[in-house]
Design a protein around this motif. Structure first.
Motif, PDB file in Angstrom:
ATOM      1  N   ALA A   1       0.831  -1.212   0.000  1.00 13.79           N
ATOM      2  CA  ALA A   1       0.000   0.000   0.000  1.00 13.79           C
ATOM      3  C   ALA A   1       0.864   1.261   0.000  1.00 13.79           C
ATOM      4  CB  ALA A   1      -0.934  -0.002   1.201  1.00 13.79           C
ATOM      5  N   ALA A   2       2.056   1.180   0.611  1.00 12.09           N
ATOM      6  CA  ALA A   2       2.958   2.343   0.655  1.00 12.09           C
ATOM      7  C   ALA A   2       3.682   2.566  -0.669  1.00 12.09           C
ATOM      8  CB  ALA A   2       3.976   2.168   1.786  1.00 12.09           C
ATOM      9  N   GLN A   3       3.679   1.587  -1.549  1.00 14.79           N
ATOM     10  CA  GLN A   3       4.298   1.672  -2.872  1.00 14.79           C
ATOM     11  C   GLN A   3       5.773   2.093  -2.841  1.00 14.79           C
ATOM     12  OE1 GLN A   3       1.549   4.518  -4.561  1.00 14.79           O
ATOM     13  NE2 GLN A   3       0.346   2.871  -5.482  1.00 14.79           N
ATOM     14  N   PRO A   4       6.596   1.414  -2.035  1.00 17.70           N
ATOM     15  CA  PRO A   4       8.022   1.788  -2.008  1.00 17.70           C
ATOM     16  C   PRO A   4       8.742   1.277  -3.253  1.00 17.70           C
ATOM     17  CG  PRO A   4       7.685  -0.164  -0.694  1.00 17.70           C
ATOM     18  CD  PRO A   4       6.317   0.285  -1.158  1.00 17.70           C
ATOM     19  N   PRO A   5       9.736   2.008  -3.760  1.00 17.65           N
ATOM     20  CA  PRO A   5      10.520   1.492  -4.884  1.00 17.65           C
ATOM     21  C   PRO A   5      11.455   0.369  -4.438  1.00 17.65           C
ATOM     22  CG  PRO A   5      11.376   3.611  -4.161  1.00 17.65           C
ATOM     23  CD  PRO A   5      10.125   3.358  -3.373  1.00 17.65           C
ATOM     24  N   PHE A   6      11.818   0.377  -3.146  1.00 19.45           N
ATOM     25  CA  PHE A   6      12.695  -0.663  -2.603  1.00 19.45           C
ATOM     26  C   PHE A   6      12.447  -0.811  -1.111  1.00 19.45           C
ATOM     27  CE2 PHE A   6      15.074   3.338  -2.696  1.00 19.45           C
ATOM     28  CZ  PHE A   6      15.444   3.479  -1.367  1.00 19.45           C
ATOM     29  N   VAL A   7      12.802  -1.995  -0.615  1.00 19.53           N
ATOM     30  CA  VAL A   7      12.753  -2.285   0.817  1.00 19.53           C
ATOM     31  C   VAL A   7      14.122  -2.833   1.185  1.00 19.53           C
ATOM     32  CG1 VAL A   7      11.728  -3.743   2.606  1.00 19.53           C
ATOM     33  CG2 VAL A   7      10.264  -2.700   0.851  1.00 19.53           C
TER      34      VAL A   7
END
Length: 172
Positions: A107-113
């Protein structure tokens, strides 16, 4: 500006994930024999601090050389699983993040974790085409409740499933 190195040092016979290739660093040339130094490296693509391509855990996933460079850098935030995650910002977990956080992360739509993530979560993030970084160090030096710039570029390995990286955070 302050630069924080988030990369583990790579060295001969360092500890690796069980079953992965051992790290071998051999001196090939020395100043005495060739007037320069040269080392030969032998290691797996997931050695030390590394980034995972989507193909790492999924057949047909994009390989490291095909993923746009823009995906390997950007604004990041130390993520607290108990709080709302910032949108479209790289997320760095200091403590283990597991599969229970998948929906919240997506839901946060991060490009990377990046940071401490379980293999189950990593697999699902890669399925969603969210890049993962693991085996980072110095996470305690990152600011809480403040964004920073994150850079972790891979080697351009043809058809690569991942790559060791030099990851840095740039703090204002």
């Amino acid at each position: 500006m302050k630069i924080v190195d988030l990369s583990a040092t790579i060295y001969h016979n360092m500890k690796v994930y069980p079953g992965d290739p051992q790290v071998r660093i051999n001196i090939v040339h020395t100043y005495q024999t060739h007037e320069w130094e040269l080392r030969e490296l032998s290691m797996g693509t997931h050695t030390g601090t590394h980034v995972d391509a989507f193909s790492h855990m999924h057949v047909g996933g994009q390989t490291i050389d095909k993923i746009p460079l823009e995906k390997f850098c950007g604004k990041a935030w130390v993520a607290n699983p108990q709080e709302i995650l910032p949108k479209q910002c790289g997320l760095v977990f200091r403590e283990e993040a597991n599969i229970d956080l998948l929906e919240k992360i997506i839901a946060a739509q991060p490009p990377f974790v990046a940071g401490v993530i379980t293999a189950d979560l990593e697999r699902e993030l890669l399925r969603q085409e969210i890049i993962t970084y693991t085996d980072l160090v110095n996470l305690d030096l990152l600011p809480v409740d403040q964004s920073f710039l994150f850079y972790g570029f891979p080697l351009k390995i043809k058809d690569g499933d991942g790559s060791p990286v030099r990851v840095v955070a740039i703090l204002e």
